[in-house]
Design an enzyme around this catalytic site. Structure first.
Site, PDB file in Angstrom:
ATOM      1  N   SER A   1     -82.156  -1.252  23.486  1.00  0.00           N
ATOM      2  CA  SER A   1     -81.819  -0.264  22.456  1.00  0.00           C
ATOM      3  C   SER A   1     -83.033   0.625  22.229  1.00  0.00           C
ATOM      4  O   SER A   1     -84.167   0.237  22.561  1.00  0.00           O
ATOM      5  CB  SER A   1     -81.481  -0.990  21.158  1.00  0.00           C
ATOM      6  OG  SER A   1     -81.300  -0.093  20.088  1.00  0.00           O
TER       7      SER A   1
ATOM      8  N   TYR B   1     -83.125  -7.284  14.054  1.00  0.00           N
ATOM      9  CA  TYR B   1     -82.488  -6.646  15.221  1.00  0.00           C
ATOM     10  C   TYR B   1     -83.566  -6.091  16.140  1.00  0.00           C
ATOM     11  O   TYR B   1     -83.509  -6.282  17.364  1.00  0.00           O
ATOM     12  CB  TYR B   1     -81.528  -5.553  14.763  1.00  0.00           C
ATOM     13  CG  TYR B   1     -80.752  -4.879  15.893  1.00  0.00           C
ATOM     14  CD1 TYR B   1     -79.674  -5.510  16.499  1.00  0.00           C
ATOM     15  CD2 TYR B   1     -81.093  -3.598  16.328  1.00  0.00           C
ATOM     16  CE1 TYR B   1     -78.962  -4.891  17.535  1.00  0.00           C
ATOM     17  CE2 TYR B   1     -80.390  -2.973  17.355  1.00  0.00           C
ATOM     18  CZ  TYR B   1     -79.324  -3.615  17.954  1.00  0.00           C
ATOM     19  OH  TYR B   1     -78.622  -2.992  18.967  1.00  0.00           O
TER      20      TYR B   1
HETATM   21  N1  LIG Z   1     -73.671   1.117  19.443  1.00  0.00           N
HETATM   22  C1  LIG Z   1     -74.970   1.434  19.416  1.00  0.00           C
HETATM   23  O1  LIG Z   1     -75.405   2.396  18.739  1.00  0.00           O
HETATM   24  C2  LIG Z   1     -75.945   0.637  20.240  1.00  0.00           C
HETATM   25  C3  LIG Z   1     -77.242   1.143  20.386  1.00  0.00           C
HETATM   26  C4  LIG Z   1     -78.170   0.397  21.121  1.00  0.00           C
HETATM   27  C5  LIG Z   1     -77.798  -0.802  21.689  1.00  0.00           C
HETATM   28  N2  LIG Z   1     -76.525  -1.270  21.520  1.00  0.00           N
HETATM   29  C6  LIG Z   1     -76.190  -2.552  22.133  1.00  0.00           C
HETATM   30  O2  LIG Z   1     -75.058  -2.373  22.972  1.00  0.00           O
HETATM   31  C7  LIG Z   1     -74.437  -3.655  23.170  1.00  0.00           C
HETATM   32  C8  LIG Z   1     -72.928  -3.485  23.064  1.00  0.00           C
HETATM   33  O3  LIG Z   1     -72.606  -3.120  21.743  1.00  0.00           O
HETATM   34  P1  LIG Z   1     -71.533  -1.998  21.383  1.00  0.00           P
HETATM   35  O4  LIG Z   1     -72.265  -0.910  20.704  1.00  0.00           O
HETATM   36  O5  LIG Z   1     -70.680  -1.699  22.538  1.00  0.00           O
HETATM   37  O6  LIG Z   1     -70.724  -2.747  20.207  1.00  0.00           O
HETATM   38  P2  LIG Z   1     -69.314  -3.495  20.198  1.00  0.00           P
HETATM   39  O7  LIG Z   1     -68.235  -2.541  20.548  1.00  0.00           O
HETATM   40  O8  LIG Z   1     -69.259  -4.191  18.889  1.00  0.00           O
HETATM   41  O9  LIG Z   1     -69.438  -4.534  21.399  1.00  0.00           O
HETATM   42  C9  LIG Z   1     -70.125  -5.751  21.260  1.00  0.00           C
HETATM   43  C10 LIG Z   1     -69.603  -6.695  22.323  1.00  0.00           C
HETATM   44  O10 LIG Z   1     -70.345  -7.927  22.223  1.00  0.00           O
HETATM   45  C11 LIG Z   1     -69.425  -8.998  22.202  1.00  0.00           C
HETATM   46  N3  LIG Z   1     -69.917 -10.114  21.405  1.00  0.00           N
HETATM   47  C12 LIG Z   1     -70.465 -10.082  20.178  1.00  0.00           C
HETATM   48  N4  LIG Z   1     -70.730 -11.321  19.746  1.00  0.00           N
HETATM   49  C13 LIG Z   1     -70.348 -12.155  20.742  1.00  0.00           C
HETATM   50  C14 LIG Z   1     -70.348 -13.555  20.899  1.00  0.00           C
HETATM   51  N5  LIG Z   1     -70.811 -14.388  19.942  1.00  0.00           N
HETATM   52  N6  LIG Z   1     -69.859 -14.085  22.044  1.00  0.00           N
HETATM   53  C15 LIG Z   1     -69.370 -13.270  23.012  1.00  0.00           C
HETATM   54  N7  LIG Z   1     -69.350 -11.934  22.921  1.00  0.00           N
HETATM   55  C16 LIG Z   1     -69.827 -11.391  21.796  1.00  0.00           C
HETATM   56  C17 LIG Z   1     -68.158  -8.433  21.590  1.00  0.00           C
HETATM   57  O11 LIG Z   1     -67.032  -9.133  22.065  1.00  0.00           O
HETATM   58  P3  LIG Z   1     -66.086 -10.078  21.143  1.00  0.00           P
HETATM   59  O12 LIG Z   1     -66.023  -9.496  19.781  1.00  0.00           O
HETATM   60  O13 LIG Z   1     -64.787 -10.070  21.906  1.00  0.00           O
HETATM   61  O14 LIG Z   1     -66.752 -11.403  21.197  1.00  0.00           O
HETATM   62  C18 LIG Z   1     -68.135  -7.011  22.146  1.00  0.00           C
HETATM   63  O15 LIG Z   1     -67.487  -6.985  23.391  1.00  0.00           O
HETATM   64  C19 LIG Z   1     -75.066  -4.590  22.160  1.00  0.00           C
HETATM   65  O16 LIG Z   1     -76.028  -5.400  22.810  1.00  0.00           O
HETATM   66  C20 LIG Z   1     -75.772  -3.649  21.183  1.00  0.00           C
HETATM   67  O17 LIG Z   1     -76.869  -4.255  20.552  1.00  0.00           O
HETATM   68  C21 LIG Z   1     -75.595  -0.561  20.833  1.00  0.00           C
END
Ligand SMILES: NC(=O)c1ccc[n+]([C@@H]2O[C@H](COP(=O)([O-])OP(=O)(O)OC[C@H]3O[C@@H](n4cnc5c(N)ncnc54)[C@H](OP(=O)(O)O)[C@@H]3O)[C@@H](O)[C@H]2O)c1
Length: 237
Positions: A137, A150
């Site tokens: 991130s 985080y």
């Molecule tokens: N969105 C942003 O602004 C941003 C910025 C920088 C980095 N990121 C990173 O990008 C990555 C993906 O996030 P996203 O933004 O796409 O959010 P998201 O749509 O909420 O996706 C998160 C994913 O992680 C899975 N997950 C969460 N807890 C889990 C668990 N205990 N076991 C298995 N799977 C789990 C969820 O699947 P289930 O709910 O089906 O378990 C979901 O598929 C994360 O690592 C986040 O930190 C996001």
């Protein structure tokens, strides 16, 4: 580089960045092993893709990484790429932070990523090829008040990724990190309204990150993009 027939494991595939990456790379003829907790969403996504299997499970379950590897080998006979992307984002100031949620986040964002990495890298190192991309991130590079835990998970992802990159240099296995800025996904759905980002400061779409992951994978074998930071052009921080 041709991604046709390559086998990619995506964690956190059920929504957001993971799901967008699967949909984009499906156009390249990639074969998928998808994981997340939400079985229904994984099934719906897999049904839209040309070649995909899914294994529903909690990423903190220590038995899951080996089951994911076996799913790749039994269905597709190989594993080429891993997108270590599952994550959660819990925030809060000293007075209000839910410490149990923060500690669970450490397990999801870092401990589980470590477990998946070693399981898959041992396999990829023995086959002499592979590519592991960890989702870090902007918060893995800069700290912000109120999101220290985080920050800690993503700084840890950065350190782990770079050490692995050096350890595996010359082995045929490449390791890198994608570093998204704020992206419009469900990651913040549980945040109180007043903590949400100001849309005037810009927001990436998950497809923007998927395109960057694809860019990293498309580099020739002798080239590695070890870190790729991508932020909304309007983001002032
Ligand atoms: N969105 C942003 O602004 C941003 C910025 C920088 C980095 N990121 C990173 O990008 C990555 C993906 O996030 P996203 O933004 O796409 O959010 P998201 O749509 O909420 O996706 C998160 C994913 O992680 C899975 N997950 C969460 N807890 C889990 C668990 N205990 N076991 C298995 N799977 C789990 C969820 O699947 P289930 O709910 O089906 O378990 C979901 O598929 C994360 O690592 C986040 O930190 C996001």
């Amino acid at each position: 580089m041709d991604l046709t027939g390559k086998v990619l494991l995506i964690t956190g595939a059920s929504s957001g960045i993971g799901a967008a990456t699967a949909k984009m790379l499906d156009q390249d003829g990639v074969l998928f092993v998808l994981t997340g907790r939400n079985e229904q969403k994984l099934g719906e996504l897999a049904a839209q893709l040309q070649h995909a299997v899914f294994v529903a499970g909690d990423i903190t379950d220590p038995s899951l990484p080996e089951r994911l590897l076996q799913a790749a080998l039994s269905n597709f006979k190989r594993l080429d790429y891993v997108f270590n992307n599952a994550g959660v984002m819990h925030i809060g100031n000293v007075e209000e932070a839910d410490v149990e949620a923060l500690c669970h986040m450490v397990r999801v964002n870092f401990e589980a990523l470590v477990r998946v990495s070693y399981t898959m890298l041992r396999h990829m190192k023995s086959q002499g090829s592979g590519f592991l991309i960890n989702t870090s991130s902007l918060a893995g590079l800069k700290t912000f008040p109120g999101i220290g835990a985080y920050n800690g998970t993503k700084f840890a992802v950065e350190a782990f990724t770079d050490a692995l990159r050096m350890e595996l240099a010359g082995s045929g296995v490449r390791v890198g990190a994608i570093e998204p800025g704020r992206t419009d996904t469900g990651l913040f759905d549980h945040w109180p309204e007043e903590k949400r980002f100001d849309p005037a400061e810009g927001m990436l779409q998950p497809e923007d990150i998927a395109r960057c992951v694809r860019f990293m994978l498309l580099q020739p074998e002798e080239v590695l993009v070890p870190r790729l930071l991508v932020v909304p052009s309007k983001q002032p921080r």
